[in-house]
Enzyme design. Structure first.
Site, PDB file in Angstrom:
ATOM      1  N   ALA A  59       0.856  -1.189   0.000  1.00 53.60           N
ATOM      2  CA  ALA A  59       0.000   0.000   0.000  1.00 53.60           C
ATOM      3  C   ALA A  59       0.891   1.239   0.000  1.00 53.60           C
ATOM      4  O   ALA A  59       0.692   2.176   0.746  1.00 53.60           O
ATOM      5  CB  ALA A  59      -0.941   0.001   1.190  1.00 53.60           C
ATOM      6  N   GLY A  89       3.515   3.576  -2.896  1.00 57.87           N
ATOM      7  CA  GLY A  89       3.303   4.491  -4.015  1.00 57.87           C
ATOM      8  C   GLY A  89       2.365   3.936  -5.070  1.00 57.87           C
ATOM      9  O   GLY A  89       1.361   4.551  -5.412  1.00 57.87           O
ATOM     10  N   ASN A 126      10.422  -4.637  -3.639  1.00 60.11           N
ATOM     11  CA  ASN A 126      11.658  -5.412  -3.615  1.00 60.11           C
ATOM     12  C   ASN A 126      11.486  -6.749  -4.329  1.00 60.11           C
ATOM     13  O   ASN A 126      10.381  -7.276  -4.457  1.00 60.11           O
ATOM     14  CB  ASN A 126      12.140  -5.630  -2.176  1.00 60.11           C
ATOM     15  CG  ASN A 126      11.181  -6.479  -1.377  1.00 60.11           C
ATOM     16  OD1 ASN A 126      11.214  -7.704  -1.471  1.00 60.11           O
ATOM     17  ND2 ASN A 126      10.301  -5.835  -0.624  1.00 60.11           N
ATOM     18  N   CYS A 169      38.061  -8.264   2.840  1.00 56.45           N
ATOM     19  CA  CYS A 169      39.303  -7.505   2.967  1.00 56.45           C
ATOM     20  C   CYS A 169      39.199  -6.123   2.326  1.00 56.45           C
ATOM     21  O   CYS A 169      39.795  -5.167   2.791  1.00 56.45           O
ATOM     22  CB  CYS A 169      40.475  -8.288   2.391  1.00 56.45           C
ATOM     23  SG  CYS A 169      40.409  -8.451   0.609  1.00 56.45           S
ATOM     24  N   CYS A 226       9.553 -21.462 -12.646  1.00 55.16           N
ATOM     25  CA  CYS A 226       8.356 -22.047 -13.250  1.00 55.16           C
ATOM     26  C   CYS A 226       8.642 -23.234 -14.169  1.00 55.16           C
ATOM     27  O   CYS A 226       7.713 -23.883 -14.616  1.00 55.16           O
ATOM     28  CB  CYS A 226       7.504 -20.980 -13.944  1.00 55.16           C
ATOM     29  SG  CYS A 226       8.149 -20.372 -15.495  1.00 55.16           S
TER      30      CYS A 226
END
Lengths: 581, 510
Positions: A18, A20, A113, A168, A422
């Site tokens: 919910a 943008g 994401n 490193c 899939c």
């Protein structure tokens, strides 16, 4: 009295997100007249959402997004869509077991994401649910319907995996601002404020990408960790801040300099001599877009460390880095800059560091409105005719600047035959996890005809069994972490059958029920991959952008910018959240 | 609200158009004539990012049931209130940084058109953009004279129409995908000397793996020229061999810098000094720079740029940007300084030229900040310019209809607009034949599909569908922001959206 609902009135929708796109989409969906919409979002409202998430006002800051959005649209819910908000993580299998998803006729993704998109994609594959996928980055965006196993799924397209750096580089030999930012955020900040104990470095482990086999260097890394652990224990002491500064910007650097082999072909760092920095020269800090002087950085570092220390004193146990939390941002920004200064690396402004450390993707109302509009309008096609016609008539769209169109539509394509999601058979496995692992192995071999237990079994990314690793055989499934909602994947070690993927459901009847599956054989491995790549390089028109968000990809393996088709990049609508897993 | 708060609130968009774009937005005033669902959505998307001020002109009317179901900025409690008052105040609720004013027209005193025609230049000059849902010729002519852009945006049923009238687009912040320009084929002394100071093949493996890829490319080009009569690779076969050459220099399979040199080698041979968009702009200098009325900051800068190019072997100013690459900090910073210094020198030269130009112009010159000059120089390869005749009925109408099927939707909007202008009502299915007749005022040819589209439009009774309005409002606001911030490549100048087939198409009407 109820009458049979017709058309979209009869459709049950799940809207994931919910934010943008989500706010716009929720408005669009109820104005289209969908019958019932369930909205899931874990987040609460931030100030930086208000430039685009139009259902929220300043007074709503800190309130949950899902319920606030639902309340806000009620005033124009003309067709009386039933709305149900959840302030929860979509990964929560107690609240949202696989069976819960069965009720929906369509799922709209309005996510930020890749991990969550991929999760929903798999749910869609398990349950044969259609998904309307959408995403924006700045002025670019795209919307795409997916039909499980019939059209390209979310995972069919290869997404660039984020760059990672060897330990490193981050800890001993940084050469770019990004290395120092990563160090400040993921190592220093986490060590001092977020974690109980600093994770130790195991010099014999093959899993850790140390990026070096220099014995002195590794030893130094281990020492640094131990000392920092000790320092952390004195966090409530008066002189904590000074001690931190002295250690990380001076003593640790002096120790690094002693490992002379590191500096043969590199410019050695110069330890920071704090006593020679005149803090009175710091002056006014200006806005976040200025680049701070070294005096200003030190001043900010001291102040933010003290603020964080104060917060620990007042009882905050773990402070997480959050780019909207000024103390944490200023700590990371100033620490990164001081380290850059020491290593002769250019400094960055707080504004820039925020973007890199916080995985910020620009986001605006206009693009979200366009893409949500497409997402809603494309969905109408999914409720007419038979599925064949639906697929034939459906399109995906992505914004495009390069031709006579404003957006480019394209017909849906077939699934990628090599897609890791899939192209493999999947099903639901129903087990009693009091049974032993050996029981499961036997059942699998019996059911699907694997040769002599020549299989490997993984739980998520964790290997539980293969022919050379049978330590777990006698353990109970529960002990191995096999719980409701987990994914088990079974691979054929003789390399004949395709890998299969199971969603775990539980019973208490001592049974192991495996689904009826035809497991196809693996296709022959494709060669010549490199050749194809060469050809693409040749063509200038196909060059994808050097996106300035590329930096963003590096820090956390969370949300890389997806590179799709030509001229189109879609991804995460706004990345201002933590990954919700 | 304090400045800090604004920076936080607008953070996600500042990363797109920066402070310069944000302050353009915050000082902009726009006018909406007779708001519709589409233009209300558009306005919403401009209020959220913080447009300075909006003005709404509309007939004074009370909110009725139909209004409520059409426009989600009106709530049940608002029944019977003044529609324009409620709409404006509900929209402004979205962002208190935005101010607004309203102009109520009493129908008994005259029409909106009368009001518009009665306003003087001073009235119009306060606006940076005017938005309306129909093409009023007198207004278009007037605003064109005043150089004020006007956006026509409308949706009927499943179709959307957007047209922008703006006499010229003169944009230097076009946000190209990349500003990187390495000029491997035309080095200058500092770069060449630095490259010469490195003896690639004698380095030990560690140093060898830390040589920036562009130095490797530079050396590969030299080597190739030496062995190929001073020619560059041209055929794809030769370009493959060129990559092989670089690969053969690797001392170890895993040298990332050599991989970068190979992966980016196709970019070396693009040897265009002045891209066609800039050439085209140069060809307009006489027309725009020499005419006091057309000479904007953009053209003063372009004139200076042209002189710069003439003095600098045909090269544009260097952007100075370097990509990330595998390298030691030391090597990288050396290179960065070499490119930065060259870019600064180019900028200084351009500035000298500009100062002389402005002296020559004297009072006629316009103020140009160093910031603007710097931005202009950096983006000089990617300038965007276009001019528009702004004729209501474009001269290239026929050509467009011959070429594109979707243009029939565009034509239909023109036909319906004309019908409404003549009869003051929206056409019904009984009027289809009249509509077809009107089409001959615009184009000569006939097309059966025109019937279908007109039928579809008429069937909607002129109603907007919320979802089409929302999408069109998104597109319109995106373009409004481009116009106001003078950033990004604009939609130039007309778009049709077909919601039945999810297709957009755009044309330059001229």
């Amino acid at each position: 009295m109820t009458t049979r609902k017709s058309g979209l009135q009869a459709v049950l929708v799940l809207l994931v997100g919910a934010g943008g796109i989500g706010c716009e989409l929720l408005k669009d969906l109820i104005l289209l007249g969908y019958g019932e919409v369930h909205v899931v979002d874990l987040d609460t409202i931030d100030l930086s959402n208000l430039n685009r998430q139009f259902l929220f006002r300043q007074k709503d800051i800190k309130k949950p997004k899902a319920s606030t959005a639902v309340n806000a649209v009620e005033s124009f819910n003309f067709q009386k869509t039933k709305l149900i908000p959840y302030q929860s993580s979509i990964y929560d299998t107690d609240l949202f077991p696989l069976s819960w998803f069965k009720q929906f006729d369509i799922i709209f993704n309005a996510l930020d994401n890749i991990a969550a998109r991929s999760y929903i994609n798999k749910i869609g594959l398990f349950l044969n649910k259609r998904i309307m996928e959408s995403g924006t980055t700045g002025t670019q965006g795209q919307a795409q319907p997916t039909f499980p196993n019939k059209t390209e799924c979310y995972d069919c397209v290869h997404r660039e995996t984020p760059k990672t750096f060897p330990v490193c580089t981050i800890r001993s030999t940084p050469s770019q601002p990004i290395h120092c930012i990563h160090w400040a955020k993921s190592f220093l900040f986490n060590s001092l404020f977020a974690e109980d104990e600093i994770s130790s470095i195991d010099e014999n482990s093959e899993n850790q990408n140390l990026g070096t086999d220099n014995k002195d260097e590794i030893k130094n890394l281990i020492n640094e960790n131990n000392e920092l652990n000790d320092l952390k224990k004195s966090i409530l002491n008066e002189n904590f801040t000074n001690k931190v500064i002295e250690k990380i910007f001076q003593k640790d650097i002096e120790k690094l300099l002693l490992i002379t082999s590191l500096w043969k072909s590199r410019t050695p760092p110069i330890p920071l001599n704090v006593s020679q920095i005149d803090l009175s020269k710091a002056g006014d800090l200006g806005t976040g877009q200025n680049q701070w002087t070294i005096e200003q950085n030190l001043k900010v570092f001291i102040q933010s460390t003290k603020n964080l220390q104060q917060r620990v004193k007042s009882g905050e146990k773990e402070i997480e880095f959050d780019k909207d939390d000024e103390d944490t941002l200023e700590f990371v920004a100033s620490a990164a800059n001081l380290r850059s200064f020491i290593f002769g690396i250019p400094l960055k402004s707080k504004f820039d560091i925020k973007s890199i450390a916080g995985n910020i993707i620009p986001a605006i109302a206009t693009t979200n409105a366009i893409i949500a509009g497409f997402s809603a309008l494309l969905s109408i096609k999914l409720f007419n005719n038979d599925i064949g016609t639906q697929i034939e008539e459906s399109k995906s769209v992505y914004t495009s600047q390069g031709n006579s169109k404003f957006v480019s539509p394209s017909w849906l394509t077939d699934p990628n035959p090599n897609c890791a999601s899939c192209s493999i058979p999947r099903g639901i496995i129903n087990i009693d996890n009091e049974k032993t692992f050996q029981d499961l192995i036997t059942a699998l071999v019996d059911k699907y005809g694997y040769e002599d237990e020549e299989i490997s079994i993984s739980l998520g990314s964790k290997l539980l069994y293969d022919p050379d690793f049978d330590d777990n055989k006698e353990r109970k499934l529960l002990e191995l972490g096999i719980k409701y909602g987990e994914h088990l994947s079974i691979s054929d070690e003789t390399d004949v059958k395709k890998t299969i993927d199971f969603y775990v459901e539980l019973n208490q009847d001592g049974e192991i029920n495996l689904p009826d599956l035809e497991i196809p054989n693996k296709p022959k491995v494709e060669e010549q991959k490199d050749e194809n790549k060469e050809d693409e390089d040749e063509d200038d028109d196909f060059e994808l952008l050097d996106d300035n968000n590329d930096d963003v990809l590096i820090i956390e393996p969370v949300e890389p910018v997806e590179k799709r088709k030509i001229d189109s990049k879609s991804s995460d609508e706004h990345l201002d959240k933590k990954q919700k897993i | 609200m304090t400045q800090v708060n604004k920076e936080e609130k607008y953070d996600r968009q500042l990363r797109l158009w920066a402070n310069s774009g944000q302050s353009s937005l915050e000082s902009a005033k726009i006018l909406i004539i007779q708001p519709t669902s589409t233009t209300s959505e558009l306005l919403k998307n401009l209020i959220l990012p913080g447009i300075g001020h909006f003005t709404i002109i509309d007939y004074d009317s009370k909110i009725n049931d139909v209004d409520l179901s059409n426009n989600f900025y009106l709530g049940d409690d608002d029944l019977g209130k003044s529609k324009i008052d409620v709409l404006a105040s509900n929209l402004q609720e979205l962002n208190h940084d935005v101010s607004y004013s309203i102009q109520k027209i009493d129908p008994s005193q005259g029409s909106i058109e009368d009001f518009i025609n009665a306003q003087n230049d001073l009235y119009w000059s306060q606006f940076d953009l005017v938005i309306s849902n129909y093409q009023l010729e007198s207004l278009i002519t007037k605003l064109n004279d005043l150089k004020i852009p006007i956006m026509i945006i409308n949706s009927i049923g499943f179709y959307g129409f957007l047209r922008i009238f703006k006499s010229t687009f003169e944009i230097y912040e076009t946000h190209p995908q990349s500003l990187i320009d390495l000029r491997i084929l035309s080095t200058w002394d500092e770069l060449q000397n630095y490259s010469d100071s490195i003896d690639l093949h004698s380095l030990d493996i560690e140093q060898h793996s830390q040589i920036p890829y562009l130095i490797i490319q530079l050396k590969a080009v030299e080597n190739w020229r030496l062995n190929h009569d001073n020619q560059l690779p041209t055929t794809s076969q030769e370009k493959k061999q060129f990559k092989e050459l670089i690969r053969s220099w690797k001392k170890d399979h895993y040298q990332l810098n050599f991989d970068e040199a190979i992966d980016n080698s196709h970019k070396i041979f693009n040897n265009v000094k002045i891209p066609s968009n800039v050439k085209d702009i140069f060809s307009h200098i006489d027309e725009y720079y020499n005419d006091f009325n057309k000479r904007s900051v953009f053209w003063i800068l372009v004139k200076a740029l042209k002189e710069f190019v003439d003095l600098n072997d045909g090269f544009l100013p260097l952007s100075g940007e370097l990509p990330d690459m595998d390298s030691t900090t030391e090597n990288y910073i050396k290179l960065q300084n070499i490119y930065l210094k060259k870019a600064q020198e180019d900028l200084a030269k351009l500035k000298d030229i500009l100062i002389k130009l402005r002296l020559k112009l004297g009072k006629e010159s316009l103020p140009i900040s160093d910031e603007i000059l710097k931005n202009f120089a950096k983006n000089s390869k990617f300038l965007y310019f276009s001019q528009n005749s702004n004729k209501l009925i474009p001269l290239n109408f026929n050509k467009i209809f011959d070429e594109s099927h979707n243009s029939l939707i565009l034509l239909s909007f023109f036909i319906i607009e004309r019908f409404q202008k003549d009869t003051k009502k929206f056409p019904t299915l009984q009027n289809i034949d009249e509509l077809i007749k009107i089409s001959h005022d615009f184009v000569t040819s006939d097309d059966d599909s025109l019937h279908l589209i007109l039928h579809e439009l008429v069937r909607s009774e002129g109603q907007e569908l919320n979802n089409i309005a929302s999408l069109m409002g998104g597109i319109g606001s995106q373009e409004a922001i481009k116009i106001i911030t003078k950033q990004y490549i604009p939609l130039d100048n007309t778009l049709i959206y077909d919601g039945i087939n999810s297709v957009t198409e755009r044309w330059k009407l001229d």
